[in-house]
Design a protein around this motif. Structure first.
Motif, mmCIF file in Angstrom:
data_model
loop_
_atom_site.group_PDB
_atom_site.id
_atom_site.type_symbol
_atom_site.label_atom_id
_atom_site.label_comp_id
_atom_site.label_asym_id
_atom_site.label_seq_id
_atom_site.Cartn_x
_atom_site.Cartn_y
_atom_site.Cartn_z
ATOM 1 N N ALA B 540 -5.733 57.417 13.245
ATOM 2 C CA ALA B 540 -6.108 58.716 12.649
ATOM 3 C C ALA B 540 -7.383 58.546 11.835
ATOM 4 O O ALA B 540 -8.345 59.317 11.968
ATOM 5 C CB ALA B 540 -4.972 59.208 11.755
ATOM 6 N N ILE B 541 -7.431 57.500 11.013
ATOM 7 C CA ILE B 541 -8.606 57.303 10.147
ATOM 8 C C ILE B 541 -9.831 57.026 11.011
ATOM 9 O O ILE B 541 -10.931 57.533 10.760
ATOM 10 C CB ILE B 541 -8.317 56.156 9.145
ATOM 11 C CG1 ILE B 541 -7.257 56.625 8.134
ATOM 12 C CG2 ILE B 541 -9.573 55.724 8.424
ATOM 13 C CD1 ILE B 541 -6.665 55.525 7.293
ATOM 14 N N MET B 542 -9.652 56.238 12.098
ATOM 15 C CA MET B 542 -10.823 55.907 12.929
ATOM 16 C C MET B 542 -11.433 57.172 13.526
ATOM 17 O O MET B 542 -12.645 57.394 13.463
ATOM 18 C CB MET B 542 -10.385 54.955 14.052
ATOM 19 C CG MET B 542 -10.705 53.517 13.724
ATOM 20 S SD MET B 542 -9.848 52.309 14.736
ATOM 21 C CE MET B 542 -9.920 52.936 16.351
ATOM 22 N N ILE B 543 -10.571 58.026 14.093
ATOM 23 C CA ILE B 543 -11.128 59.221 14.744
ATOM 24 C C ILE B 543 -11.752 60.144 13.694
ATOM 25 O O ILE B 543 -12.889 60.614 13.845
ATOM 26 C CB ILE B 543 -10.022 59.955 15.543
ATOM 27 C CG1 ILE B 543 -9.509 59.047 16.676
ATOM 28 C CG2 ILE B 543 -10.543 61.258 16.092
ATOM 29 C CD1 ILE B 543 -8.397 59.654 17.496
ATOM 30 N N SER B 544 -11.003 60.357 12.556
ATOM 31 C CA SER B 544 -11.587 61.281 11.560
ATOM 32 C C SER B 544 -12.840 60.644 10.972
ATOM 33 O O SER B 544 -13.801 61.347 10.642
ATOM 34 C CB SER B 544 -10.588 61.562 10.431
ATOM 35 O OG SER B 544 -9.288 61.219 10.834
ATOM 36 N N MET B 546 -15.045 59.120 12.394
ATOM 37 C CA MET B 546 -16.234 59.192 13.265
ATOM 38 C C MET B 546 -17.185 60.276 12.766
ATOM 39 O O MET B 546 -18.384 60.224 13.000
ATOM 40 C CB MET B 546 -15.792 59.501 14.701
ATOM 41 C CG MET B 546 -15.234 58.265 15.355
ATOM 42 S SD MET B 546 -14.881 58.565 17.074
ATOM 43 C CE MET B 546 -14.357 56.938 17.551
ATOM 44 N N GLY B 547 -16.625 61.241 12.038
ATOM 45 C CA GLY B 547 -17.504 62.295 11.508
ATOM 46 C C GLY B 547 -18.493 61.709 10.521
ATOM 47 O O GLY B 547 -19.653 62.121 10.447
ATOM 48 N N LYS B 550 -21.755 60.215 12.203
ATOM 49 C CA LYS B 550 -22.889 61.138 12.433
ATOM 50 C C LYS B 550 -22.466 62.529 11.936
ATOM 51 O O LYS B 550 -21.661 63.187 12.528
ATOM 52 C CB LYS B 550 -23.285 61.168 13.908
ATOM 53 C CG LYS B 550 -22.237 61.469 14.936
ATOM 54 C CD LYS B 550 -22.904 61.370 16.326
ATOM 55 C CE LYS B 550 -22.062 61.777 17.518
ATOM 56 N NZ LYS B 550 -20.793 62.313 17.296
ATOM 57 N N TRP E 221 -13.315 67.236 11.449
ATOM 58 C CA TRP E 221 -13.114 65.839 11.873
ATOM 59 C C TRP E 221 -11.734 65.359 11.470
ATOM 60 O O TRP E 221 -10.981 64.818 12.277
ATOM 61 C CB TRP E 221 -14.187 64.940 11.248
ATOM 62 C CG TRP E 221 -15.460 64.934 12.017
ATOM 63 C CD1 TRP E 221 -16.638 65.470 11.653
ATOM 64 C CD2 TRP E 221 -15.666 64.359 13.322
ATOM 65 N NE1 TRP E 221 -17.583 65.271 12.638
ATOM 66 C CE2 TRP E 221 -17.001 64.595 13.675
ATOM 67 C CE3 TRP E 221 -14.824 63.678 14.223
ATOM 68 C CZ2 TRP E 221 -17.551 64.181 14.894
ATOM 69 C CZ3 TRP E 221 -15.374 63.262 15.438
ATOM 70 C CH2 TRP E 221 -16.720 63.512 15.766
ATOM 71 N N GLY E 225 -8.808 64.406 13.953
ATOM 72 C CA GLY E 225 -8.342 63.016 13.895
ATOM 73 C C GLY E 225 -6.843 62.961 13.708
ATOM 74 O O GLY E 225 -6.117 62.275 14.451
ATOM 75 N N ALA E 229 -4.160 61.610 16.524
ATOM 76 C CA ALA E 229 -3.279 60.458 16.241
ATOM 77 C C ALA E 229 -1.822 60.862 16.459
ATOM 78 O O ALA E 229 -1.054 60.160 17.133
ATOM 79 C CB ALA E 229 -3.497 60.001 14.801
#
Lengths: 97, 551, 114, 314, 512
Positions: B540-544, B546-547, B550, E221, E225, E229
């Motif tokens: 979850a942290i990795m995807i969020s 990504m904001g 960039k 985001w 995210g 998940a």
């Protein structure tokens, strides 16, 4: 006139709070369940009564007042039954060696 | 002879015969599913290849058969090299079918064997006709994977051979699907036709990768050097009939692949030279290891590696010069090799069952067949050698080709001595049903290349020409001389393990097992609840997060 | 910093606390309690969003509030399912803790051929 | 202004403290008790967020029935073996704490970075409120604008009941769930069991009825009725129902089935699935709410009772 | 403003198919539960043809008009009301789940039976009601176009799937079910958190409206995210797969067929909705690469672990973990308006569909094999081809599709994805797919090879104890599923044009 009502409300509510405070302190300080139970039921029912009494003049209309009293009645009923049950269990616990 | 073939080829129903050639074995295979029809299994083996035989004559270079009700249109067309190889292969399947049918009559559990046999046959027939990439890949998979059922059919300890065969075959499939994806993607409209793919190949941005993958993919089939490890163990473990069709027929799928997919009009020197080097080294490596072997079938396997090395070298030379003749020559050479090698495997089956008396009468014929591989005059071999002489040219490659003829003679004589040693006094000799297919193969290996060479290639009748006679005879004589002289030395050669390099290929499996154990330990750690829930939060942290990278 | 942002931050804090409880406790009942705390945190966040969306006479956006009611009922049925499963799990396994590796793989035991 | 903010702040801090105790308590029983009080405090927070419907739901379902369920489970399951690993220790715990703090900060930043002028559907909801004939916008959203969510939610309750029943062992099938109370309940409990349920039913029905205009509704009313039913069974006045009873099954699926029926009738009567004919929507909604309340009460009761126990339980 | 533009969309009569697709299975489930006893089975079996025909009708209409079906529930237009929408891939998934649920259901007629004496038993009632429940939940998820109703659909799916895992009542299945439930609940709470933040930032939960409004900012985001998940936890993508193998291996064959083939596809489909329909291109590039990386790791880890398993059904479960990795390879390829994006989109959809058919056939045939042999140890399968020829053939056919060998649907999907990855320059993905096919072949070989090998023990052994014949109905059903996976290889061009309807790359304006 409203000043007197407000003063009455504040007075009763503070009284109620005071009893709740003593109930809480009793809960922490008393050694065993029975004494704690005794203190709690006494202080809380009295405290709640005073608060309800204090709020009665504030509520608008007879229906709201009736609801407040109904709440107080249910709380008393619940509290009484509960203390009976806990007392019974405490008695069984103490009677065991 | 010419006009008859011409008349036949304008036969109106050409494309339909292609469908019949494919449909017959397919229908018979499905018939095996029901128990009642399975009893006629052995008969199916004989009937199935007949249609293909008819098709190769009737349908050669007639209109394509297009089935376009699918997501990808399936296009079947028979061009000259395809027709030649189809004819030769179906002839071999017919003979081996008769051999297998008769030798299988006593076995009860033949149902599965027949089904796998027919599946491989469908693949083998289809691979020569396929004109689009999807159906080519389908038939190529059909010719390699069901063969597993043939290999493990009888021998108890055939599992390891079967395992090695399947893994190399699947490796080949993986290479090919990558290559075909590259091929199709290079064409402007992503068309799946092989011809469009090959036309677009020289200009494609991934030209080298595609050709490299094609060589690797088809290399697994024809046993190009590093990928030959499966051949010896497979041909030894498989029953004789199966070994015959695999060595004679299935190998041609690799040859037709190279013939079809190489951009003949355009010179590709880099890969051409690589192929030549690999081919030539395989030609001599095969013979060198073959001489050390004891089992005749393994020796035949190494002879296949050597002969296919020669075919690869021819194709490589053609690729370097970019001349189309090499493809036709290699196809003819492979066709002759298929007939001869199939016949030799059948011969091994026959001779191992013979008494000493019958052996002595059959050996000369088998000898003739064996030496035809080395280019014995008056046999198909000389025609095959003639076909590849032009692409190889007279320089180094020509010399190497004659040298390989000597080496092959050496190997074949050694093979004949080993086979003769098999015979013991035995009361029952194999029946005519086993011997006739062998003789059919001997006859075919002589007649078919000659007929093809003169009918289609319309050269003048030259086999009686003295120079050619002598030119093809002296390598065999020299080979015979060396064999006689070095007889004792050859006997004492140490017997290398069967798969030579293959035996050492088992080491990476150890590494694989250790990797597996590590995966197990990782799985146990991952299975703990906090670790799994932690992994979830990390994702979850990795995807969020990504904001943040960039905004 | 008004009451609504306070509620939103409280919701975020509850989610964090609940996640911590869900991940670290291996007693399944504690996990269920933690799951409920996370759920109430998310609903509190949704409530704060509803309160921010007060407009045209309504002192809160009714849509998120309705969704929160639906969410609470769904969370309750999840808890009921989890508790029932916990009781049966406790009867079978004997301990209320989540076993780390589910034995040698849960699959068909060998029962004799009929 | 600062006084009401002060109250909110203290309420929030108190709620977080009780929630922290619920998470961090040593024994699971203390954690459950803390969770129940946390639920009640949360109901207060919902009132402060002027979401009275949600406050009712949170108090009734969130802490009430869930609390009853969890206390029953805590009593049966207990603390587990003393030496068993209670929770993750050391580095793992620290790492998890870090992740959780990161998650909280992430959500907080997301919440704080929301646009000043919050996008809302309140104007749209208010604009269409009269056409639904309802006063309470939340009930309008629940039963008209987003009727599918409420329908699926009541069906989820039925799924949960089926799921709970399948956790019973085969030989117990067809029996009755264990009674929440002891075999011979004490005298005061039976007294409470006789006094409170009638009042509970009255309050429940009132909640459903006012739901159309004031905060209330099917779920809150249903929960009060379920509580009354559980109390009656705990007081030993009624035995838990056998799960094979046809009436029980019909009552359980009655509400959602009627809701679905009205929804499908919507195709003919009001040209859309789950739409109500012009002008009569309030009547339809009240009928649906009544049926839903009864089914929800049964469902919540069954979920609180749990999987069927021994067959032929006396 | 937005509401008005949407309500002009003419709601045609065919659009009513969508709410019927949700309402009917729910109604059937309630009726089945109410009547109980043998009636549950009769109602479920009676519902199967209806369910399949509705799904077929939806697919036909979408294909015929080349336009997704849209329906506003209760007549309310999206921002306020809930819309449900079925584009090409959704219609195909509806049809797939209808067919597989029916096949698994009919297969279960022999497995879960009411014994003559009793009126009703737990497993029987449980299976049939939960089957209809899963069917309804899948329909809700596939046609969902509103984030919250998708959430309720996912919860319905979890509540119906968890009891299915431990329906047989063995100890380890309860452990597996508990892990599955807790992990799925954690996932759904994260999803709900994401939905909350999306609503907070953009004021709507409708995917169409959000697709126009969403910008790459903090709230979006973190929301996406958290949602992703949560969904990955429910789809069991590699690092989050711990609950799947014991759960799917422990369940009864028809149950594990439904779990492995359909339930994991529900949450995967929502991830596709999020990143390929909802999120704008500049936002979804980086996460798509991450998903593809996780997918590749899943392929290798799942395959290696499948190779290590000693039991057949656990091996198939780990194969599901690996094949789920395959599904996620489509993300970086299907993004944006590139020429290869629509090929990748239909390739991914075809991969999901053919894996569903193949995996369902494989689990059912594994069930048949276990019935015949009495155990599911991989070491004891030598010479199985003679004892149970049909299940082995079905297993091999299903294996062909998983391996991606022609002429199977798996090959088509692999071919589409591979040519898309080659054209778009994602070399690593093409390599992963090729090697993945090899690894799949490796762990399936461990079953097919001993089965084909001639059995050592003399045939006499099988004559003395009459080996139980695999139930012919079961074999026929699983063969039908396996053939469906193979026939997808010859799928007519209509399937490709159906899958392209509503594909993100194809549609220029996102709303429709």
């Amino acid at each position: 006139m409203t000043l007197a009502i407000d003063a009455f409300t504040i007075l009763c509510v503070c009284g109620g709070l005071f009893f709740f405070l003593t109930g809480a302190i009793a809960l922490l300080r008393f050694p065993d369940t029975l004494t704690r139970l005794h203190a709690l039921t006494k202080a809380d029912s009295l405290g709640l009564g005073l608060i309800v009494l204090g709020l009665l003049p504030q509520c608008d209309g007879f229906l709201a007042a009736a609801k407040l009293i109904l709440i107080w009645a249910i709380a008393q009923l619940g509290g009484a039954t509960l203390s009976q049950l806990i007392a019974r269990i405490a008695a069984i616990e103490n009677s065991k060696p | 002879m010419n006009d008859a073939a011409l008349a036949l080829s304008t036969f109106a129903y050409g494309p339909q015969t292609l469908a019949a050639a494919l449909g017959a074995p397919l229908v018979l295979m499905l018939a095996c599913a029901s128990a009642r029809l399975r009893r006629f299994g052995p008969a199916y083996l004989v009937v199935a290849p007949l249609f293909a035989l008819a098709a190769c004559v009737l349908a050669s270079d007639s209109g394509p058969l297009v089935l376009d009700q699918m997501i990808y249109p399936i296009v079947l067309v028979l061009d000259p090299p395809g027709a030649l190889l189809l004819g030769v292969t179906s002839l071999l399947w017919l003979a081996a079918g008769i051999f297998a049918a008769s030798s299988m009559r006593d076995e009860t559990e033949s149902g599965a064997f027949v089904a796998f046999w027919l599946a491989t046959l469908v693949g083998n027939i289809g691979v020569f006709m396929a004109a689009d990439v999807a159906s080519f890949y389908l038939f190529f998979a059909l010719v390699s994977l069901p063969a597993y059922g043939l290999i493990v059919a009888q021998a108890r300890m055939a599992d390891s051979a079967g395992g090695l065969y399947v893994s190399v075959a699947l490796l080949g499939e993986a290479f090919l699907i990558l290559a075909f994806a590259l091929l199709a993607s290079a064409t402007p409209d992503h068309s799946l036709l092989i011809s469009d793919g090959v036309d677009a190949l020289p200009a494609s941005p991934w030209r080298d990768a595609t050709i490299g993958l094609l060589i690797a993919g088809f290399g697994t089939k024809i046993g190009l050097l590093p990928l030959h490890v499966w051949m010896p163990s497979t041909y030894r473990a498989a029953p004789v009939a199966a070994a015959a069709v695999l060595s004679g027929g299935a190998v041609n799928a690799g040859v037709i692949g190279l013939v079809r997919f190489f951009p003949w009009g355009h010179a590709v020197p880099v890969w051409g030279e690589a192929l030549v080097v690999l081919g030539m080294s395989a030609a001599f490596y095969g013979v060198a290891i073959g001489l050390t072997q004891r089992n005749p079938k393994t020796m035949l396997a190494y002879s296949s590696i050597s002969q296919m090395g020669l075919v690869a070298a021819t194709l490589g030379a053609g690729l370097v010069a970019g001349n189309k003749g090499a493809a036709a020559g290699a196809a003819l050479y492979a066709a002759h090799h298929g007939l001869a090698k199939g016949g030799l495997f059948l011969a091994v089956g026959v001779l191992s069952g013979c008494g000493t008396l019958r052996m002595r009468r059959l050996t000369p014929f088998v000898g003739l067949l064996a030496l035809s591989l080395a280019g014995l005059p008056f046999s198909g071999g000389v025609i095959a050698k003639l076909a590849i002489k032009q692409p190889l040219g007279d320089g180094l490659l020509g010399a190497l080709s004659t040298l390989s003829a000597i080496a092959t003679t050496l190997l074949m004589l050694h093979f004949l001595r080993r086979v003769a040693a098999l015979a013991e006094p035995r009361v029952s000799n194999p029946g005519w049903a086993l011997i006739t297919p062998m003789f059919a193969m001997i006859a075919a290996s002589i007649m078919a290349p000659t007929a093809y060479y003169f009918a289609i290639e319309n050269h003048r009748l030259v086999s009686l020409d003295a120079a050619l006679f002598w030119e093809s005879l002296w390598p065999i004589l020299v080979g015979a001389l060396i064999a006689a002289a070095a007889r004792r030395w050859l006997e004492r050669l140490p017997a290398l393990p069967e798969g030579d390099v293959g035996a050492f290929a088992a080491r990476p499996f150890g590494l694989f097992a250790r990797g597996g154990a590590a995966a197990d330990r990782g799985e146990i750690i991952l299975r703990r609840w906090p670790v799994a829930a932690g992994a979830l939060m990390v994702v979850a942290i990795m995807i969020s997060g990504m904001g943040v990278l960039k905004p | 910093m008004n009451a609504v942002t306070l509620a939103g931050l409280a919701g975020a804090a509850l989610i964090g606390m609940g996640l911590f409880g869900l991940v670290t406790h291996s007693h399944i009942l504690r996990k269920i309690v933690a799951f409920n705390v996370i759920g109430s945190g998310v609903f509190l966040l949704f409530g704060a969003v509803a309160r921010r969306g007060a407009a045209s006479g309504l002192n809160a956006d009714p849509v998120p509030q309705a969704l929160v009611i639906t969410g609470i009922v769904v969370a309750f049925s999840a808890t009921a399912l989890a508790v029932a499963l916990l009781l049966r799990y406790f009867k079978e396994v004997g301990s209320p803790f989540l076993a780390d590796d589910p034995g040698a793989g849960a699959s068909q035991p060998d029962h004799e051929r009929p | 202004m600062t006084l009401s903010f002060g109250f909110d702040l203290s309420l929030a801090v108190l709620t977080l403290a009780v929630a922290g105790y619920a998470i961090g308590a040593r024994e699971s029983f203390a954690s459950v008790v803390a969770f129940i009080s946390y639920g009640v405090l949360l109901a207060l927070v919902w009132v402060r967020l002027s979401a009275v419907d949600v406050a009712l739901t949170e108090a009734a379902i969130g802490s009430g029935v869930t609390g009853a369920l969890l206390i029953g489970a805590a009593a049966k399951v207990g603390e587990g073996a003393v030496d068993a690993p209670r929770s993750v220790r050391g580095a793992g715990r620290l790492l998890t704490a870090l992740f959780c703090i990161a998650t909280t900060l992430g959500i907080a930043t997301a919440f704080l970075s929301l646009p000043e002028k919050a996008p809302t559907l309140a104007p749209l909801a208010a604009e269409h409120l009269p056409s639904t004939g309802l006063g309470n916008p939340v009930t309008a959203v629940l039963l008209s604008y987003r009727a599918i969510d409420t329908l699926l939610e009541s069906v989820v309750l039925v799924f949960a009941v089926v799921g709970v029943w399948t956790f019973a062992s085969d030989r117990d099938w067809g029996g009755r769930p264990e009674s929440p109370g002891k075999d011979r309940p004490e005298q005061p409990l039976t007294f409470l069991g006789q006094i409170l349920p009638p009042l509970g039913i009255l309050v429940g029905v009132h909640l459903v009825w006012t739901g159309a205009t004031e905060p209330g509704g099917a779920f809150q009313g249903g929960t009060v009725l379920a509580a009354a039913w559980i109390l009656v069974m705990a007081a030993g006045l009624r035995k838990p129902p056998s799960i094979e009873g046809a009436w029980l099954r019909f009552a359980l699926i009655g509400g959602p089935a009627l809701f679905l029926g009205v929804g499908v009738a919507g195709f003919a009567l009001a040209k859309a699935f789950l739409a109500y004919p012009e002008g009569h929507s309030k009547a339809f909604i009240l009928v649906i709410e009544a049926a839903l309340t009864f089914s929800i009460a049964i469902a919540l009761g069954l979920l609180a009772l749990g999987a069927p126990g021994r067959k032929g339980h006396p | 403003m937005i509401a008005s533009t949407l309500s002009q969309l003419s709601m045609r009569a065919e659009d009513a198919l969508l709410p019927v697709a949700i309402a009917l299975p729910v109604g059937a489930m309630l009726l089945a539960l109410c009547l109980g006893g043998r009636w549950t089975e009769r109602i479920a079996v009676a519902f199967m043809p209806i369910g399949v025909s509705i799904a077929g009708a939806v697919a036909y209409v979408v294909w015929r008009d080349q336009r997704p079906l849209v329906y506003f529930i209760g007549g309310w237009a999206p921002p306020l009301g809930v819309a449900i929408r079925a584009d090409g891939v959704a219609a195909a998934m509806l049809l797939t789940s209808a067919l597989i649920a029916s096949a698994a259901g009919l297969f279960a007629c022999d497995v879960f039976r009411v014994k003559p004496g009793e009126k009703e038993n737990r497993a029987h009632l449980g299976f049939w009601t939960l089957l209809l429940a899963i069917w309804a939940a899948l329909n809700c998820v596939f046609v969902g176009w509103d984030l919250f109703s998708i959430y309720v659909g996912l919860e319905m799916l979890t509540f119906a799937a968890v009891p299915l895992v431990c329906l047989k009542g063995q100890k380890e299945t309860f452990v597996a079910a508990m892990r599955y439930l807790l992990f799925a609940l954690l996932g759904s709470v994260l999803y709900l958190l994401g939905a909350t933040l999306v609503y907070a930032a953009y004021g709507s939960l409708d995917i169409g409206i959000l697709a126009q409004k969403i910008q790459p900012e903090a709230a979006a985001w973190i929301a996406l995210g958290a949602m992703t998940a949560g969904l990955l936890a429910k789809t069991a993508l590699f690092p989050l797969h711990i609950w799947l193998p014991p759960a799917h291996a422990g369940a009864a064959p028809p149950a594990s067929a439904i779990l492995s083939a359909l339930v994991v596809k529900g949450s995967f489909f929502v991830v596709v909705r999020l990143w390929l329909t909802l999120a704008p291109v500049q936002m979804s590039e980086a996460p798509a690469e991450l998903l593809a990386i996780l997918g590749s790791v899943a392929i290798f880890a799942g395959s290696v672990l499948a190779l290590r398993q000693e039991r057949l059904k656990l091996m198939i479960a780990y194969s599901t973990v690996a094949q789920i990795g395959y599904l996620f390879l489509m993300f970086p390829l299907a993004i944006g308006q590139h020429p290869w994006a629509s090929a990748a989109w239909s390739g991914g959809a075809l991969q999901a569909i053919s894996h569903a058919f193949a995996k369902a056939a494989m689990f059912l045939s594994a069930g048949l094999i276990v019935d015949v042999v009495g155990h599911d140890r991989l070491s004891g399968l030598r010479g199985l081809g003679r004892l149970a020829p049909q299940p082995v053939l079905i297993f091999a056919l299903a294996g062909m599709s998983l391996m991606g060998l022609p002429p199977s649907g798996g090959f088509n999907a692999k071919w589409l994805l591979m040519s898309a990855s080659v054209q778009s320059g994602h070399w690593a993905l093409a390599l992963v797919m090729a090697v993945g096919g090899l690894l799949t072949a490796a762990y399936l070989y461990r079953v097919i090879a001993p089965a084909l090998a001639p059995a050592e023990n003399a045939p006499a052994e099988s004559a003395s104890t009459p080996t139980p014949k695999a139930s012919s109905r079961g074999a026929a059903l699983s063969l039908a599923l396996a053939l469906a996976a193979i026939l997808l290889g010859f799928a007519p061009p209509e399937l490709a044009s159906l899958l392209a309807v509503g594909a993100p790359a194809a549609t220029i304006e996102r709303i429709e």
